[in-house]
Design a protein around this motif. Structure first.
Motif, PDB file in Angstrom:
ATOM      1  N   ALA A 161     -26.299 -20.725 -41.876  1.00 54.78           N
ATOM      2  CA  ALA A 161     -27.260 -20.177 -40.657  1.00 54.78           C
ATOM      3  C   ALA A 161     -28.338 -19.936 -40.564  1.00 54.78           C
ATOM      4  O   ALA A 161     -29.359 -19.678 -39.412  1.00 54.78           O
ATOM      5  CB  ALA A 161     -26.547 -18.369 -41.293  1.00 54.78           C
ATOM      6  N   ARG A 162     -29.266 -21.304 -41.212  1.00 51.17           N
ATOM      7  CA  ARG A 162     -30.743 -21.230 -41.011  1.00 51.17           C
ATOM      8  C   ARG A 162     -30.957 -22.294 -40.125  1.00 51.17           C
ATOM      9  O   ARG A 162     -30.600 -23.147 -40.061  1.00 51.17           O
ATOM     10  CB  ARG A 162     -31.677 -21.044 -42.102  1.00 51.17           C
ATOM     11  N   TYR A 219     -26.114 -26.294 -34.334  1.00 45.36           N
ATOM     12  CA  TYR A 219     -25.871 -24.909 -34.898  1.00 45.36           C
ATOM     13  C   TYR A 219     -24.997 -24.241 -34.248  1.00 45.36           C
ATOM     14  O   TYR A 219     -24.760 -24.077 -33.175  1.00 45.36           O
ATOM     15  CB  TYR A 219     -27.009 -24.830 -34.443  1.00 45.36           C
ATOM     16  N   GLN A 220     -24.285 -23.481 -35.805  1.00 46.53           N
ATOM     17  CA  GLN A 220     -23.197 -22.323 -34.869  1.00 46.53           C
ATOM     18  C   GLN A 220     -22.035 -22.934 -34.346  1.00 46.53           C
ATOM     19  O   GLN A 220     -21.967 -22.535 -33.310  1.00 46.53           O
ATOM     20  CB  GLN A 220     -23.690 -21.051 -34.973  1.00 46.53           C
ATOM     21  N   SER A 243     -31.521 -16.062 -39.054  1.00 47.87           N
ATOM     22  CA  SER A 243     -29.905 -16.238 -38.469  1.00 47.87           C
ATOM     23  C   SER A 243     -30.178 -15.775 -37.617  1.00 47.87           C
ATOM     24  O   SER A 243     -30.732 -15.901 -36.432  1.00 47.87           O
ATOM     25  CB  SER A 243     -29.522 -14.657 -39.019  1.00 47.87           C
ATOM     26  N   PRO A 244     -28.611 -16.877 -36.480  1.00 50.64           N
ATOM     27  CA  PRO A 244     -28.197 -16.806 -35.476  1.00 50.64           C
ATOM     28  C   PRO A 244     -28.893 -15.339 -34.797  1.00 50.64           C
ATOM     29  O   PRO A 244     -28.945 -14.200 -35.014  1.00 50.64           O
ATOM     30  CB  PRO A 244     -26.675 -16.450 -35.734  1.00 50.64           C
TER      31      PRO A 244
END
Length: 537
Positions: A278-279, A229-230, A298-299
């Motif tokens: 981003a989810r 994630y990210q 979102s982050p």
């Protein structure tokens, strides 16, 4: 020609006679000296006080126990050094330091069993080297590093063990402009009496891997799922007794995994992550109280419950998987209740809703999504019949075939290797199995004893295709796929007291390191680090 013969030629060529002796104090006792050579025999230790212009030194039957660093610093002019019939057994690092002019080094017919890797360091003029007729079973890697002037090397008469320790020597020989005499192998038995220069380096398998304990995390868990994630790796654990899905991330300061966030999920059996840009979405499949969907839009935001999932259909979940169908994300939840059915849920607008009910009344214990023949497939294992394979056709899953000779299969996991698709089938009682897809069905390839197994999971770690067979009653077995044989071969055991009743494994790679997570039902989650070992070192 042996070292002693070359020595005689050198002495004769120099016109050395036996009458001349250097000034008093320049020829030690037990030595015979001429103008620029000395022959020492029977000395209890290493003689000293030679002429500063000495060119040749021979040591015979001395009582020296070992050649230590800097043993010849007082005779830097030597061009030839010969040892024969001595009792020393070890040559230490930098034993010949200072002999930058030495061209001939003969260490023959001694008791040498070990030589340090830097023993020959600094011999930049050396052309002839002999270690013949000693007790060397191996030579340290890089022993000849920096000896670019070598033209002759004699290693004959040593009981070399032709295992991974000689691999570097086999690879080195073709790269140098020197004649190398190696002699024959003394072992192992399969290679005994074979000449070293006839060995093929490609036949040596000298790379090994090891899983070593790294960290323990929290309470017991039924599942472990990695996700990114990210751009950062994360892990989510399904912890039913703690009543949560626990998300872990890597702490770069402490160099450890740490809890990042937890989702309240009493009686959870599976926490399945899904990243959509981003989810972040996490499905929490629960035995009681209803399964839920959590989301982080979102982050920077925390996960929050956003949807109760099919409360009338997901009666007793036992497993959950993610898959993509017609370019849409979906979940499949295997239901183990007598009156339930496995349910496929796909995204529809803001949520995930039932798309199809599968395999009703069969008490499914596991779902495995895979691709065969370029199409999505789904394999369901149940407590009541053999595993059944479905394929995606016309917007729904249709039954394709079942797997013969596979009764009482608790779970299935697949992997790909060499263009083939393999299947690991977990059996609690009886032998777990490895099968291979032949284009129409899965055929039995291998059987592995497994008493008390709930997980038989393949993992690709670096270049190694592994499979771990967990056990509730004994050590868990780590296997590695051997490409030449196409079979899983035993590699390592993982066991109590750390690893107790494993239920799932996962691989996470980060910061140049590789980790194996083991979710345990009767103990905390264990983390192991993957190490590559070079057996030829």
């Amino acid at each position: 020609m042996g070292g002693a013969g070359i020595l005689l030629l050198l002495l004769a060529g120099a016109g050395v006679g036996a009458a001349w002796r250097p000034p008093k104090g320049k020829c030690p006792l037990s030595c015979s000296c001429s103008k620029d050579s000395a022959l020492c025999e029977g000395s209890p230790d290493l003689p000293e006080n030679f002429s500063p212009s000495l060119l040749s030194l021979s040591l015979v039957r001395t009582g020296v126990a070992q050649l230590k660093a800097g043993s010849f610093l007082r005779v830097p002019t030597l061009h030839l050094l010969l040892f024969t019939s001595n009792s020393f057994s070890v040559i230490e690092d930098d034993a010949f330091a200072g002999l930058s002019h030495l061209q001939y080094l003969f260490i023959e017919d001694n008791e040498i069993g070990a030589i340090s890797k830097n023993a020959l360091r600094g011999l930049r003029s050396l052309t002839h080297l002999s270690l013949a007729n000693n007790h060397l079973e191996t030579l340290p890697r890089f022993l000849f590093r920096g000896l670019e002037t070598l033209t002759h090397v004699d290693l004959r008469g040593n009981p070399f063990q032709c295992d991974c320790r000689v691999l570097w020597l086999l690879q080195w020989m073709p790269t140098v402009n020197a004649s190398v005499g190696t002699g024959a192998c003394a072992g192992p038995s399969a290679l005994a009496h074979m000449q070293l220069h006839h060995l093929d380096p490609k036949t040596f398998k000298c790379r090994a891997i090891e899983l070593s304990w790294f960290q323990t995390v929290g309470e017991s868990a039924l599942g472990v799922e990695p996700f990114s994630y990210q751009g950062e790796p994360h892990i989510v654990l399904a912890q039913p007794f703690a009543g949560r899905c626990l998300i872990l991330s890597w702490d770069y300061s402490l160099q450890r995994f740490r809890p990042e966030e937890e989702l309240s999920a009493p009686s959870v059996v599976a926490c399945k992550p899904l990243v959509l840009g981003a989810r972040l979405i996490v499905l929490a499949a629960r035995l009681w109280g209803g399964s839920q969907l959590w989301a982080r839009p979102s982050p920077g935001l925390r996960l929050a419950p956003v949807q109760a999932l099919a409360p009338r259909q997901l009666l007793r979940p036992n497993d959950a998987e993610t898959l993509w169908l017609d370019q849409q994300p979906c979940f499949v939840v295997a239901d183990a209740s007598k009156a339930g059915s496995t349910t496929l849920l796909c995204r529809d607008g803001p949520g995930f809703y039932p798309r199809q009910s599968l395999h009703a009344w069969h008490r499914d214990t596991d779902a495995e999504a895979l691709e065969l023949d370029g199409r999505p497939h789904l394999l369901l294992a149940s407590a009541s019949q053999r595993p059944v394979l479905f394929h995606w056709s016309g917007g729904r899953f249709e039954r394709r075939t079942d797997i013969p000779e596979a009764e009482d299969v608790y779970a299935t996991h697949h992997f790909q290797a060499g263009g083939d698709v393999f299947l690991c089938l977990t059996r609690y009682i009886g032998d777990s199995m490895v099968m291979r897809w032949d284009g129409s069905m899965f055929r039995l390839l291998q059987q592995l004893p497994s008493r008390g197994a709930h997980v038989f999971q393949p993992l690709l770690i670096a270049r190694d295709q592994l499979a771990i067979l967990g056990s509730d009653f004994a050590f868990s077995q780590v296997f590695r796929l051997e490409p030449d044989k196409g079979l899983l071969e035993p590699l390592q055991e993982l066991g109590p007291p750390a690893l107790v009743a494993p239920r799932a494994f996962a691989h996470v790679a980060l910061a140049g390191r590789r980790f194996l997570f083991a979710a345990c039902f009767k103990g905390p989650t264990q983390i192991y680090q993957h190490h590559e070992l070079d057996l030829s070192a």
